[in-house]
Design an enzyme around this catalytic site. Structure first.
Site, short mmCIF file in Angstrom:
data_model
loop_
_atom_site.label_atom_id
_atom_site.label_comp_id
_atom_site.label_asym_id
_atom_site.label_seq_id
_atom_site.Cartn_x
_atom_site.Cartn_y
_atom_site.Cartn_z
N THR A 146 0.86 -1.19 0.00
CA THR A 146 0.00 0.00 0.00
C THR A 146 0.90 1.24 0.00
O THR A 146 1.37 1.65 -1.05
CB THR A 146 -0.95 0.02 1.21
OG1 THR A 146 -0.21 -0.14 2.41
CG2 THR A 146 -1.98 -1.11 1.09
N LYS A 168 3.63 -6.83 4.25
CA LYS A 168 3.38 -5.44 3.87
C LYS A 168 3.04 -4.66 5.13
O LYS A 168 2.53 -5.23 6.11
CB LYS A 168 2.26 -5.31 2.85
CG LYS A 168 0.86 -5.67 3.30
CD LYS A 168 0.08 -4.65 4.07
CE LYS A 168 0.17 -3.27 3.49
NZ LYS A 168 -0.64 -2.33 4.40
N THR A 179 -0.37 -6.36 13.14
CA THR A 179 -0.42 -5.02 12.56
C THR A 179 0.18 -4.95 11.16
O THR A 179 0.80 -3.95 10.82
CB THR A 179 0.30 -4.01 13.46
OG1 THR A 179 1.67 -4.41 13.55
CG2 THR A 179 -0.32 -3.97 14.81
N GLU A 259 6.25 4.71 7.39
CA GLU A 259 5.86 5.99 6.78
C GLU A 259 6.63 7.18 7.36
O GLU A 259 6.53 7.47 8.55
CB GLU A 259 4.36 6.23 7.00
CG GLU A 259 3.48 5.34 6.14
CD GLU A 259 2.01 5.41 6.52
OE1 GLU A 259 1.70 5.96 7.59
OE2 GLU A 259 1.20 4.89 5.74
N ASN A 378 0.36 11.31 6.58
CA ASN A 378 -0.88 10.90 7.21
C ASN A 378 -1.91 12.02 7.34
O ASN A 378 -3.02 11.79 7.79
CB ASN A 378 -0.59 10.27 8.57
CG ASN A 378 0.04 8.91 8.39
OD1 ASN A 378 -0.57 8.01 7.84
ND2 ASN A 378 1.29 8.77 8.82
N SER A 383 -5.95 7.17 4.48
CA SER A 383 -5.45 5.79 4.42
C SER A 383 -6.06 5.01 5.55
O SER A 383 -6.64 5.56 6.46
CB SER A 383 -3.94 5.75 4.50
OG SER A 383 -3.50 6.25 5.73
#
Lengths: 383, 383
Positions: A146, A168, A179, A259, A378, A383
């Site tokens: 993703t 992922k 998670t 991220e 974010n 997302s």
């Protein structure tokens, strides 16, 4: 090769149009046998996605012949319609593969609240099944991405057997199980119970010790499938340890690609009265926004570390704690230690070592720093 | 006027050189009596600063004649030398004011691990005592600021008596008691036990419901001093409610000035089986970095809210939750609700309402969004 490295597995990844970018978004991994032993662990979040609700029930058979994974939509909080799409996915894959739907695990990832396009998804399942190949692991690993910037794959070789895996995950990375989406494969000869024991051992010591952003996903699944194709029965502890090594490898790949992260931080707690104490302290520090912003700012701010340690119930004397950052003991006996200017925080890897001086147990939690890029990723995109 | 609004109090703030900016950094508030009833609540962080260690013991007398507060250094993790500085502060103030050192509460705020300059601090105490004035509240409120951009003061008027207060705090704002420095004064006629009961009632419903950044301070103190100068004895519940109103006013001033915040968010949880459930859910959402970045990005991302709700132990049906953001029910029965584009997140005030549909209890937690400015403030400077 990852999930197709062990004998008896084939995989594929295709673009089904679920992602607006047109990138690959449906993966299938098939266990060609002869055995179909399997075990899985799922998110402990009580708000579970539809594919988790399906797969939790299906794995009770101790068997899985295939897993279908889609990115481009989490199919979470999509109600009965969403569950119907998951069920149709298992039915379609089962029919195409000649196995019962209950032998098909389903995983989804992407935006919560987004119902996957049923026709696109089922079309992708058909395309992926048609494309299954014994060297298809990398394409499958790519299709489950993703916000990941790279695919995550790993292989461990045992005596006469192999373990492979793909994962992922780049956000909503926090403990309390998994998670992320992870598929592990092996050609070792294992019963479902042996799979389950080894998987729980491994995840508790790998993915469970990752806390990138404190946010627990609704879709996390770690699935282990064993084909038995090698004909080799490994020792239980040996296999569990090898599986743990593989899972740690994948967990650290997730950490490295989290991220917006600028640093990969390992928080090692030593001198703990129990492993639980060590992990509780590590997690508390990993959750501190002030600690995480300090590391981003190259600031060896041990005060923020001790402030987090103080929120835990672990055994320690508040007046006798040591903290070392990248080898420099900046806090000694809960007071000023060595010169903080000696701490080099320019490198990506950061090692924080907290000595509770209350026992011999240790534990390590991995986290990332809190950066402008994290806020940007974010806040600028759903997302 | 804040802390000097009630009869029987004087205050002052002076610059003692503890702050490198030369701004005011030492405040004294004196209770001129006739009574000296007092109560205090302190951080529950086990890593407590030296002034907290002192004041916790001193308040056991149920009496306080004065409080000395310095900014420019938290005097936390400064060892025996730091405790000696705190003790000397109480002794010096006590001598100058003609009261016992044990009647002097001490609070410090600033960088952890920094020992305050003893001579500068004691000089500041002398200057502040000399400057004490019955209208000195605002100068005291200014002297306790750290990263605060404005001072926080409030006054509530009862029937024949007054309650005043000042507060500081812009980071390390999280529940588990206080997480800030607050001085409350009243000229009501109260025993120490009445002060204590009213203070615990008020803080549990105000400062304790604030969770700006999930980080709990080592220095938090909320002190209430009663002079009895009005001669009026209020009803216990009336006074507790008025004190709660005052504390909420100050808590919301802290929220409005939180480091780098772009939004002030109230998370109201309704339909809960218990107030504890409501607060647990509110806190879980307030701790979610993904929720907080979404609000910063003007994204009414209810999926991230439900993902946080799911990590709690509160009573609810995961398939039957409603979420409204600024009046728009974006999630209904755990599925898509009204058009999310109707949600206006441009304004600074954000109201999130989560309906657990499991009872009649409610609770509200206040938090801020997670912004570039927060990351900047906490990575660019030590604090």
């Amino acid at each position: 090769m990852s999930v197709t490295a062990p004998q008896g597995f084939s995989a594929a990844g295709v673009a089904a149009g679920l992602k607006s970018t047109g990138k690959p978004d449906v993966a299938v991994v098939r266990n060609d046998g002869p055995q179909s032993s399997a075990a899985a662990v799922f998110t402990s979040n009580r708000c579970k996605a539809n594919p988790v609700l399906w797969s939790e029930q299906a794995i009770r058979t101790g068997s899985a012949r295939a897993v279908v994974i889609n990115s481009g939509g989490a199919n979470c909080y999509t109600g009965p319609d969403g569950f119907a799409v998951t069920h149709a996915t298992a039915e379609t894959a089962g029919e195409l593969l000649g196995v019962a739907p209950v032998d098909v695990q389903v995983c989804s990832t992407g935006l919560i609240g987004l119902l996957n396009d049923r026709d696109a998804l089922l079309g992708g399942v058909a395309d992926a099944v048609a494309a299954l190949a014994s060297d298809g692991g990398p394409t499958a690993a790519e299709a489950i991405m993703t916000t990941d910037s790279v695919s995550k794959q790993a292989v461990v070789t045992g005596e006469g057997y192999t373990i492979g895996g793909m994962a992922k995950g780049a956000g909503m990375l926090a403990p309390s199980l998994a998670t992320m989406l992870v598929v592990l494969t092996t050609d070792a000869d294992l019963t479902p119970a042996e799979c389950d024991a080894a998987l729980r051992h491994a995840t508790a010591r790998s993915f469970d010790r990752l806390d990138s952003d404190g946010c627990q996903s609704t879709n996390d699944t770690v699935l282990l499938m064993a084909s038995g194709a090698s004909g080799v029965k490994p020792g239980a502890q040996t296999f569990a340890d090898q599986l743990t090594d593989l899972c740690r490898d994948l967990a650290l790949q997730l950490l490295a690609d989290a991220e917006g992260a600028d640093h990969e931080i390992s928080i090692e707690v030593v001198g703990a009265a129990s492993e639980d104490d060590a992990l509780e302290v590590g997690r508390a520090v990993a959750r501190s926004a002030l600690f995480k912003t300090a590391i981003y700012g190259r600031d060896p701010n041990w005060g923020r570390i001790l402030a987090s340690v103080g929120t835990t119930g672990a055994a320690f004397d508040p007046a006798d704690l040591d903290v070392a950052i990248n080898g420099v003991t900046v806090c000694r006996n809960s007071g000023l230690g060595d010169d903080r200017d000696q701490v080099d925080l320019e490198q990506r890897q950061v090692h924080v070592r907290i000595d509770l001086k209350s026992g011999d147990e240790t534990g390590t939690i991995w986290t990332n720093d809190l950066t402008h890029a994290y806020v940007h990723e974010n806040s600028a995109y759903s997302s």
